[in-house]
Design a protein around this motif. Sequence first.
Motif: not given
Length: 489
Positions: A43, A12, A45, A35, A107, A86-89, A111, A47
Amino acid sequence: MVSRVIPVDPFDLVIFGGTGDLARRKILPGLFRRYCSGQMPENARIIGAARSDMEAHDYAALAAEAIQEFGGGKACEDGTLEKFLTCLDYVTIDARGDRGWSELQARVAGKDRIEAFYFSVAPSLFGDLAERLQSHGMADSKARIVVEKPFGRDLASAQALNATLAKYFDEKQIYRIDHYLGKETVQNLMAVRFGNMLFEPLWNSQFVDHIQITVAETVGVGGRGEYYDKSGAMRDMVQNHLMQLLCLIAMEPPARFSPDAVRDEKLKVIRALDPVEPHHIVRGQYDADPDDPDAMPDYRTAVDNPRSKTESFLALKTHIANWRWAGTPFYLRTGKRLCARSSEISIVFKDTPHSIFGEEAGRHRNVLSIRLQPNEGITLGVTIKEPGPGGMRLIDVPLDMSFADALGPDGAEHVDAYERLIMDVIRGNQTLFMRGDEVEAAWAWTDPIIEGWTKRGDVPKPYDSHGAGPDTSTQLMRRDDREWREITP
């Protein structure tokens, strides 16, 4: 030759200041390129965290726009960009308040994956971010933080920043980033030095006449006028970028290629630097462009300070007080609005002890040039006979060690410094990051120089835009019967 990409473990990455200029220009496009290369796991992420109110899909749109604009032409037509997004938040967060921190904690905390926090914000917020990460349970042993320069503006402020971060994180968790150290050619410098028997025996004062380090820019201060006028070339470039290049050129071979072994040797170089004499310092400010003064104003107009004494150009001469480099001068030069954008390290070797060709052959010296930008590569200048009849006439020619030519297009993939360094953070490799005592030692050498010209009331010399800097910079070298190498693109 195809370069081998080793994927990193799932992670993350939280980007504080995730909507800012650095995130848009460098961090997000760099992560997308990693990427695409297969180095960043699907997988992972990313943020974004900033004050702006937006949803995750808004941040994905911002990232897509940034990648299209600054991604370096990376192909996005095969659906890879959509997969990356899709990996972004995103989390709306208040660095000095409570808003968003519980949401961010939910979030990332707990983890089973690497947690990295990029402080792409002003240094005044570093302490607030570190404290809130700790109070919300995110500053655990597997967390890593990345901090951008400027890391202080003098020794006292750097020590205070180090002390603040040390309250919440161990030194091994802190990554002080200098993007110059992520450049391919900078790392190749270490490979050339320590991986080849050819150069290392000659890398000392017995064979090296002097060393030049030049970082020239064609741009002015642009929109950074308020910041730059408080910093100048010494704080903005010399104390960090040029200092790191000097360390890599001058350091002793480390016992092994490991983070602390390399940084221990760099620290020894900084601590061995002699003080700089006032007559070995040249400061300048650029004038308006004579061809178009309205389009390119002079420095003082650009920073809106008609009485500014801040330097946009700096050249200086220093020595390293140790056995390897005793008597060998190091010349450092950097400036804005110069004739070309160029970063180069030049190791100028001594004359042959005796010329069998006579005085008419002239002076010919071997020069090893390491070009950092814009055309990365290494060139060795050698002396040969000029072709044709008419006697033994000598000329200098370059042996160009172009990695792109040697490795081919597949083996010479361009990797931006930021993407390389971010992947090093995820791997937990601190070799190319500054340690706290390194930063403090650099300021301990820099501060007296700045204090000296401030007390003397020195005023920077004007120089023409698109030139090579003030005339006194040329005189600095000619007093020693030397010349600056030409600034070329």
